[in-house]
Design an enzyme around this catalytic site. Structure first.
Site, PDB file in Angstrom:
ATOM      1  CE  LYS A 161      -0.913  -0.976 -17.060  1.00  0.00           C
ATOM      2  NZ  LYS A 161      -0.565  -2.259 -17.687  1.00  0.00           N
TER       3      LYS A 161
ATOM      4  N   PRO B 271       6.092   6.999  -3.617  1.00  0.00           N
ATOM      5  CG  PRO B 271       8.050   8.028  -4.289  1.00  0.00           C
ATOM      6  CD  PRO B 271       6.959   7.158  -4.794  1.00  0.00           C
TER       7      PRO B 271
ATOM      8  CB  SER C 202       0.772  -3.895 -20.333  1.00  0.00           C
ATOM      9  OG  SER C 202       1.375  -2.621 -20.290  1.00  0.00           O
TER      10      SER C 202
ATOM     11  CB  THR D 237       6.649   7.199   6.953  1.00  0.00           C
ATOM     12  OG1 THR D 237       7.591   6.791   5.958  1.00  0.00           O
ATOM     13  CG2 THR D 237       7.384   7.457   8.257  1.00  0.00           C
TER      14      THR D 237
END
Length: 773
Positions: free
Chosen positions: A721, A357, A678, A362
């Site tokens: 990361k 988000p 991971s 948009t």
């Protein structure tokens, strides 16, 4: 007659007249008018309102204005979209415009307030008699129109001064702007009195004329046929005026159908429905359904297209101006424009922008529409459960309507708009149908040429629509639907990207939205960077925008309370506006330690570092795992133990060591759930370090999945990361060799300064991370 003058900010009104005693609300679109309001709010909240003669004129001068206006007090301001305002004012006193000055930011008026003397009346006229005449006219007007509430009527009747009563009536009766201006222009109180009294009588007579028309019409027709009554009223009025009668609804529909740009089958369907409407008789319920259907069909842009616009330079300029970063998305849009410009084919790809988000998914669709110069329609799919929301309701249902896709095309007014399907990952399914399956047809380039909406009952061509979808995650989207879209990952922003977005876009928007333009507030680069690092923790910039809004609100309050001319927010005084820092980064350890290794993790708000600690205790060979690990992470720890036992001889570990000792693996922040493969090489390295009593380099971070035989498998989320490792001050990062191609796509802004080691096997991980004795 004496008068006094005053200079004050003014607003030229368009199509509106405000008089003393009136409460009025209106929208302000002109920047100068908005600045005039803001200037008034910084002083005594008073503004001069005067109507301009030509409503279309943007920059009026004094010859374009009426002379009489009103001194008003600003009661309320509401910020709307963009820079427009909605203002509520109260008219206080009539004034005359003497001069008008354009100060650049706003208009200033020089006004005079004549002190009016009470006129001398003839011997046979008294003020009390004038009041009785006025009240009689007002009561007759109210009785016939029912437009003045009883409470206001009683307040007017209590007014003792007849000339004040004139102002109150003008403020509360529904006079037109022209009528109000005529009253306001009256130079003498007596002149305004006669104007108001005569206009009240005229309005009462107008009601009598309308009543007479109604009575004549009702003699001709049945009172129960409401629609027929309305048509007869129009017919009677036109007969009285000597004009031709109007077209019937069916005739009007036929006229529109003839000029409609649509395929033959569509026109035939509409004509058939118009014949049904003509022959339906006086059945209001059925005729209403058919009328709505015909109107919808006539509004659809069957063959109406927006002009094709494929100027790549313009598109690039729009994208660069409105978005910082997002190179992959911009490249894909420009590639599409280039191909479309050469081939002229209507087929378009379905772009799916997937990412956290607040990363601008948009707004990218809006920029795409602006670059293509096509209408833009946003359809929010979040929480939709009913298939009919996509395919439409059948006409036989009560309250039937077209689906959201067809309705979006209708609102766009062309058959090739940019249509944004927002939050496609939040669509759900229940007993009312499979919404995802309905979207399959919409987003399939081979099928949507003949998309069938249940309400329209005819095929709708969606092949020329530019579809853009957005999603926070791809996990909830069914594979068949995902296969029809071209997924573009919109990844987290780096700190530098957030800084440029804040400086070039967000800060200016917030300063303008909080009325701090014109140098009232400035924020240093250091303060912006500190906000990003210590007051927000997110993948996008939504919380950063809220944080800037907090600063603007505090600054606005400080300006009003301390009367400062400007405020500068710096890194040093930032805590004054935002309080103490909310987040901190786990920096690299200062020294090499045994059994402590820094791993890298992906989260929904970007990357983070994960410190793994291992202790070896006397015991019976148990493996203890704490820190809210998920099943996958626990299995990675067990796999790491098995691998270490297989190579223990190389590190001088006794054969019976694992039977006589317990191993405790812990990941701090135990309240936060953690899972994923991971961390496999990280846990294996930490366990081996603790068991063999070998220190691990403090400036090393690593990520990768481990197998039972010590192979290192690739992982995802590498950009986030690496960014977390850089922020934590790590110098060396160990990643799987198969992820090397992913690193090549990451900007040098992130990888610069990091010593990235690519590994195939666990032996290489240990060689790069352990401190050699």
């Amino acid at each position: 007659m004496t008068e006094y003058k005053r200079q004050i900010p003014m607003i030229p009104l368009r199509g509106l007249t405000v008089v003393p005693g009136m409460v009025a609300q209106f929208d302000i679109g002109r920047e100068k008018s908005a600045q005039g309001i803001k200037n008034a709010m910084l002083n005594d909240q008073q503004i001069f309102l005067v109507r301009q003669k030509d409503e279309e004129m943007e920059e009026p001068v004094i010859k374009d204005m009426y002379r009489a206006g009103v001194l008003a007090e600003v009661k309320q301001i509401e910020h709307k979209s963009g820079s427009s305002l909605r203002v509520m004012v109260y008219g206080k006193k009539r004034g005359i415009l003497s001069a008008m000055h354009d100060l650049g930011e706003f208009w200033e008026a020089e006004i005079s307030f004549p002190e009016e003397e009470r006129p001398e009346l003839p011997d046979d006229i008294t003020e009390e008699g004038m009041k009785e005449v006025l009240i009689h006219c007002l009561e007759e007007y109210r009785e016939k129109t029912r437009q003045i509430p009883l409470g206001i009527m009683m307040e007017i009747e209590k007014t003792e001064d007849v000339y004040q009563m004139v102002d109150e009536i003008a403020a509360n009766v529904h006079f037109s702007p022209d009528e109000l201006q005529e009253i306001l222009d009256g130079k003498e109180p007596l002149e305004r009195y006669y104007l108001v009294a005569s206009k009240l009588e005229e309005k009462a007579k107008e009601v009598d004329i309308r009543d007479e028309i109604d009575r004549n019409v009702k003699e001709r027709i049945d009172k129960n046929q409401r629609e027929y009554i309305l048509r007869e009223q129009m017919k009677y009025i036109r007969e009285e005026l000597g004009e031709d009668g109007p077209l019937s609804d069916a005739e009007e529909f036929e006229r529109q159908a003839e000029s409609l740009e649509a395929p033959k089958e569509i026109k035939e369907k509409i004509e058939k429905e118009i014949r049904r409407f003509r022959n339906i008789g006086n059945n209001p319920s059925e005729s209403g359904v058919i009328r709505t259907y015909i109107e919808t069909m006539l509004e659809m842009p069957w063959d109406k297209k927006a002009p094709e616009y494929t100027d790549i330079d313009h598109a690039k300029e729009v994208m660069e101006a409105e978005h910082y970063g997002l190179w992959e998305v911009k490249e894909r849009v420009l590639d599409y424009l280039a191909v479309h410009s050469l081939t002229k084919q209507s087929g378009t790809p379905i772009l799916c922008l997937a990412g956290p988000p607040g990363t601008g998914k948009t707004s990218i669709a809006q920029s795409l529409a602006e670059a293509l110069k096509r209408p833009y329609v946003r359809i929010s799919l979040g929480g939709i459960r009913d298939e009919a929301e996509i395919r439409g309701h059948r006409k036989t249902y009560v309250g039937a309507m077209p689906g959201r896709i067809a309705d979006g095309i209708r609102k766009a007014g062309v058959k090739n708009p940019v249509l944004l399907l927002d939050e496609i990952d939040k669509v759900s399914t229940d007993y009312r149908g499979d919404t995802f399956s309905a979207l399959l047809e919409v987003l399939d380039g081979e099928q949507n040429k003949k998309f069938r909406d249940h309400y329209l009952e005819v095929s709708l061509d969606l092949s020329e629509v530019v579809f853009v979808t957005t999603a926070n995650t791809l996990q909830t989207i069914p594979r068949p639907l995902l296969d029809r879209m071209e997924v573009i990952q919109v990844s987290s922003y780096t700190e530098n990207e957030k800084f440029h977005i804040a400086k070039e876009h967000l800060l200016e928007k917030q300063i303008e939205g909080h009325g701090l333009s014109g140098g009232l507030l400035s924020v240093s680069d250091g303060a912006l960077r500190r906000m990003i690092r210590y007051y927000t923790k997110e993948a996008g910039v939504r919380n950063l925008e809220r944080t800037l809004s907090d600063v603007c609100r505090k600054a606005a309050r400080e300006i009003l309370e301390t009367k400062k001319k400007s405020i500068r927010v710096t890194e040093r005084n930032l805590s004054k506006y935002l309080g103490k820092e909310k987040y901190r980064y786990q920096m690299a350890n200062e020294k090499d330690e045994v059994g402590i290794v820094r791993g890298l993790a992906w989260t929904s708000v970007g990357g983070d570092t994960l410190q793994i600690e291992v202790n070896v205790l006397p015991g019976k060979g148990k493996l203890m795992l704490t820190g809210q690990m998920g099943d996958v992470m626990k299995e990675s720890a067990q796999t790491g133990i098995s691998y270490i036992r297989s190579v223990s001889g190389e590190y001088g570990i006794p054969e019976d060591f694992f039977e006589e000792h317990d191993i405790h693996v812990h990941i701090p922040e135990g309240a936060v759930p953690k899972d994923g493969p991971s961390a496999g090489i990280t846990m294996a390295t930490a366990i081996l370090s603790a068991v063999a009593d070998i220190k691990v380099r403090a400036d090393v971070a690593m990520t990768g999945e481990i197998t039972l035989r010590g192979r290192v498998l690739p992982i995802g989320g590498l950009k986030e990361k690496l960014l977390a490792a850089k922020n934590a001050g790590m110098k060396r990062v160990i990643v799987p060799a198969e992820n090397e191609k992913d690193v090549e796509e990451i900007s040098q802004e992130i990888t610069k300064g990091l010593d990235i080691k690519y590994v195939f096997r666990m032996e290489e991980v240990l060689r790069y991370s352990l401190v050699q004795k």
